[in-house]
Enzyme design. Sequence first.
Site, PDB file in Angstrom:
ATOM      1  N   CYS A 337       7.517  -0.344   6.598  1.00  0.00           N
ATOM      2  CA  CYS A 337       8.207  -1.162   5.292  1.00  0.00           C
ATOM      3  C   CYS A 337       6.668   0.318   4.504  1.00  0.00           C
ATOM      4  CB  CYS A 337       8.264  -2.228   5.303  1.00  0.00           C
ATOM      5  SG  CYS A 337       8.647  -2.419   3.316  1.00  0.00           S
ATOM      6  N   HIS A 436      12.376  -3.470   9.283  1.00  0.00           N
ATOM      7  CA  HIS A 436      11.436  -5.130   9.787  1.00  0.00           C
ATOM      8  C   HIS A 436      11.890  -5.272  11.148  1.00  0.00           C
ATOM      9  CE1 HIS A 436       8.512  -5.238   6.992  1.00  0.00           C
ATOM     10  NE2 HIS A 436       9.596  -5.167   5.718  1.00  0.00           N
TER      11      HIS A 436
END
Length: 504
Positions: A337, A436
């Site tokens: 991310c 994630h």
Amino acid sequence: MNKALPIMIQGTHSDAGKSVIATGLCRIFAQDGYRTAPFKSQNMSLNSYITVDGKEIGRAQGVQAEAAKTIATADMNPILIKPMSDHTSQIVVNGKPYQNYKAAAYRQEFFELGLQVIKEAYHRLASTYERIVIEGAGSPAEINLNDRELVNMRIAWLTNAPVILVGDINRGGVFASLVGTLQLLEPEDRERVIGVIINKFRGDISLLESGLRWFEEYTGKRVLGVVPYLPNLNIEAEDSVILDSFSHTSKKTNEIDIAVIRLPHISNFTDVDPFLYEKDCHVRYVKEADELGEPDVVILPGTKNTIEDLLFLQKTGFAEAIRALHDAKKSVIVGICGGYQMLGREISDSHQVETALGNANGFGFLPIRTVMMKEKRTTLSTGMAHFADCVVPVEGYEIHMGTTSYEGDVSPFITTKEGFDGCISKDGLLFGTYFHGIFHNDEFRTVFLNSIRKRKGLPAIYERPSMKKVREEAFNQLADCLREHVDINFIYREMERFQSKSLF
């Protein structure tokens, strides 16, 4: 309308164990055949969970929903506060970003709207579920905040829930913190507390018994249980304070050294949890560049403020150290991310979504540029990961404000139905992704770790822990522990007693 029976868990301070006790009760009620839901009216956390309909809630409530064997919804955490700096937070309402607030402005301007949002969310849960486990935040005795608080005693009264107060004996001073908290409560709030749980106890319980008797005589409140310290409880932590317990330096006894950069605004640090259960891995969170050394893996995790954390790396020597490892091909470097965005050429935030600093140059390792957008992407994702000459199915979740574009020749890391996510270097020693939970995929984690073992001249290991099995076993272990050490029948009776005057 169904009348749900709520119970509320409050604590003497943050990290007293409220989330763990609430998680255990969720599993117990589910085991006993009740439709059960967790509820936290307002959560402050950078650890997020994405629901099946793409809503963002606190990770603890998502995990508690799993413990309750139900599907997580935004109603279980209608207000999520995500700190962006010391004084500013993004406020997520009903699973979607609402507005960025300074702390004082949030307290003054949002209170009435927040209270209405909470009432509506709880009403929806109460019409569907039979048992609701409510978690407070911080301490109910924060007297400077209580006139406009939205997460402790006001919620107990709103839901007519009996309250259990949890204290952490591992920190010391548990009787002082429990007694002090009770004495600082208003008399009517104190009456709502049905008893206390002493959490994280180590040692001989007989040495504690005189203190327990004194406490009950002095306060008139029952000690509902003394829960032992559970060092190997495999349930995700919500508060980043847990990271303080990790070592910072490498160890010679473990075969794979994994260094996670502890960014100032680190988010979703549970992405690396699967490595904690691998016997050939040592995970450490490093806060200073001279602690980095030459690990086998460097992970740049997610962050709520990518540009400011990137500048932190540049100012503290981390960037130079990571670049040296990359140039010498000493380590496999992974960005997740915000960490993925840092690996590119540039990050731009002209809309001041996360910061007023504007643009920043990234590491330049990957041919990508990122622009921060006003709309956040929150979704569950699936695809095929391309790594070490293998193509492996993976799933994960995305939470990011940035949109990343690709320049030149790009090797995709994950192919998806929409196109592809992330990218990977030609030699496979560096990759980034918005997924994630990438390492929670057992097959991919096996491929990844075996590639590291091959670089080190070690034989492959194909029998790795199943993360789903690990989590289920942990939920059941926790429930068994609470059944043994806490008076669950008394809790059931008090829930029924309070229901006789329920508002719903």
